[in-house]
Design an enzyme around this catalytic site. Sequence first.
Site, PDB file in Angstrom:
ATOM      1  N   HIS A   1       4.187   0.881  10.056  1.00 54.72           N
ATOM      2  CA  HIS A   1       3.267   0.921   8.911  1.00 54.72           C
ATOM      3  C   HIS A   1       3.980   0.478   7.633  1.00 54.72           C
ATOM      4  O   HIS A   1       3.394  -0.202   6.790  1.00 54.72           O
ATOM      5  CB  HIS A   1       2.680   2.321   8.737  1.00 54.72           C
ATOM      6  CG  HIS A   1       1.742   2.705   9.852  1.00 54.72           C
ATOM      7  ND1 HIS A   1       0.751   1.862  10.300  1.00 54.72           N
ATOM      8  CD2 HIS A   1       1.652   3.820  10.618  1.00 54.72           C
ATOM      9  CE1 HIS A   1       0.083   2.456  11.284  1.00 54.72           C
ATOM     10  NE2 HIS A   1       0.621   3.641  11.497  1.00 54.72           N
TER      11      HIS A   1
ATOM     12  N   LEU B   1      -6.701 -13.157  -8.191  1.00 52.82           N
ATOM     13  CA  LEU B   1      -7.150 -12.735  -6.861  1.00 52.82           C
ATOM     14  C   LEU B   1      -7.702 -11.318  -6.956  1.00 52.82           C
ATOM     15  O   LEU B   1      -7.076 -10.441  -7.559  1.00 52.82           O
ATOM     16  CB  LEU B   1      -5.962 -12.734  -5.886  1.00 52.82           C
ATOM     17  CG  LEU B   1      -6.273 -12.297  -4.451  1.00 52.82           C
ATOM     18  CD1 LEU B   1      -6.902 -13.450  -3.663  1.00 52.82           C
ATOM     19  CD2 LEU B   1      -5.024 -11.822  -3.718  1.00 52.82           C
TER      20      LEU B   1
ATOM     21  N   ASP C   1      -4.128  -5.229  11.995  1.00 51.15           N
ATOM     22  CA  ASP C   1      -3.897  -4.370  13.170  1.00 51.15           C
ATOM     23  C   ASP C   1      -2.575  -4.721  13.857  1.00 51.15           C
ATOM     24  O   ASP C   1      -2.112  -5.860  13.785  1.00 51.15           O
ATOM     25  CB  ASP C   1      -5.064  -4.534  14.150  1.00 51.15           C
ATOM     26  CG  ASP C   1      -5.098  -3.434  15.204  1.00 51.15           C
ATOM     27  OD1 ASP C   1      -4.523  -2.347  14.952  1.00 51.15           O
ATOM     28  OD2 ASP C   1      -5.698  -3.654  16.264  1.00 51.15           O
TER      29      ASP C   1
HETATM   30  C1  IPE Z   1      -8.778  -1.163  12.772  1.00 52.45           C
HETATM   31  O1  IPE Z   1      -7.665  -0.917  13.559  1.00 52.45           O
HETATM   32  C2  IPE Z   1      -8.679  -0.407  11.483  1.00 52.45           C
HETATM   33  C3  IPE Z   1      -7.643  -0.869  10.565  1.00 52.45           C
HETATM   34  C4  IPE Z   1      -6.887  -1.923  10.726  1.00 52.45           C
HETATM   35  C5  IPE Z   1      -7.509  -0.085   9.382  1.00 52.45           C
HETATM   36  P1  IPE Z   1      -7.677   0.231  14.674  1.00 52.45           P
HETATM   37  O2  IPE Z   1      -6.361   0.173  15.351  1.00 52.45           O
HETATM   38  O3  IPE Z   1      -8.060   1.523  14.070  1.00 52.45           O
HETATM   39  O4  IPE Z   1      -8.858  -0.279  15.615  1.00 52.45           O
HETATM   40  P2  IPE Z   1      -9.188   0.056  17.128  1.00 52.45           P
HETATM   41  O5  IPE Z   1      -8.969   1.525  17.312  1.00 52.45           O
HETATM   42  O6  IPE Z   1      -8.242  -0.751  17.964  1.00 52.45           O
HETATM   43  O7  IPE Z   1     -10.592  -0.381  17.296  1.00 52.45           O
HETATM   44  C1  IPE Z   2      -3.092  -0.953  11.980  1.00 48.70           C
HETATM   45  O1  IPE Z   2      -2.088  -0.773  12.920  1.00 48.70           O
HETATM   46  C2  IPE Z   2      -2.962   0.004  10.820  1.00 48.70           C
HETATM   47  C3  IPE Z   2      -3.961   1.061  10.791  1.00 48.70           C
HETATM   48  C4  IPE Z   2      -5.010   1.167  11.552  1.00 48.70           C
HETATM   49  C5  IPE Z   2      -3.769   2.102   9.804  1.00 48.70           C
HETATM   50  P1  IPE Z   2      -2.230   0.273  14.077  1.00 48.70           P
HETATM   51  O2  IPE Z   2      -1.624   1.568  13.652  1.00 48.70           O
HETATM   52  O3  IPE Z   2      -3.614   0.382  14.580  1.00 48.70           O
HETATM   53  O4  IPE Z   2      -1.303  -0.406  15.180  1.00 48.70           O
HETATM   54  P2  IPE Z   2      -1.577  -0.484  16.736  1.00 48.70           P
HETATM   55  O5  IPE Z   2      -2.908  -1.111  16.919  1.00 48.70           O
HETATM   56  O6  IPE Z   2      -1.512   0.914  17.239  1.00 48.70           O
HETATM   57  O7  IPE Z   2      -0.475  -1.348  17.255  1.00 48.70           O
HETATM   58 MG    MG Z   3      -4.686  -0.607  16.009  1.00 49.87          MG
END
Ligand code: IPE
Ligand code: IPE
Ligand code: MG
Length: 226
Positions: free
Chosen positions: A27, A121, A10
Amino acid sequence: MLQHIAIIMDGNGRWAQARGMSRSQGHEAGTRQIAVVAKAAIELGVKILTLYAFSTENWKRPSAEVNFLMGLISKYSYEQLGEMQKNGIRLNCMGRIEQLPALVRKSVHKIEEATANNSQLILNIALNYGGRAEICDAVNAILQDPDRPEQITETNFRKYLYVPNLPDPELLIRTGGELRISNFLLWQLSYSEIYVSEKYWPEFGDAELRQAVTEFQQRNRRYGGL
Ligand code: IPE
Ligand code: IPE
Ligand code: MG
């Protein structure tokens, strides 16, 4: 023993925003980090790495971001094939894969097939994955199995999960500082140790993984006992 690490990757968006970049660039940077962390995991003797890449809830994001992520997954899996072969990484996707765009399904299946004999892995990528969806899918698989057991036990239930008989992760890492599970591996995380890093995923590398593992090794796992 540390055989299986699960990671909620995240913070890509916040990492990019803090640098005046677009979420897409975040990303991209996050995707590059997968190879770095996979390599570090191999060096640490870890056998299974399960990464949360796209949740069943992430469809709520603007369609431009969802489409970008889908394209990235497909592009990245091809780009990484050479590196995966070199490092003995076996790719395995888990989630409601059948609901993903055909392009993504095709590319991940190709890479899964190409890496099927690698054994350094196992890299599980959770794609269109939800923990509740997985449990419901397992229950439906049981209902449809003509050879289903008479009684469901914690042991035979595992056979019906997306990756049959996957050992539970001993360690769950979440980057980006949030203190929640966000519907990841609800069955498997029941006794996992949780480590939350304040670092955003694109800045979580070798040193950060080692630090998480060092802290894990100092935990006292009691499993309800004394
Ligand atoms: C969790 O991250 C899902 C992934 C890393 C794929 P999110 O950014 O979607 O989670 P929330 O919305 O903060 O719970
Ligand atoms: C995690 O990063 C990747 C996915 C959930 C696809 P985020 O896109 O949730 O990044 P933040 O949490 O908005 O910073
Ligand atoms: Mg996120």
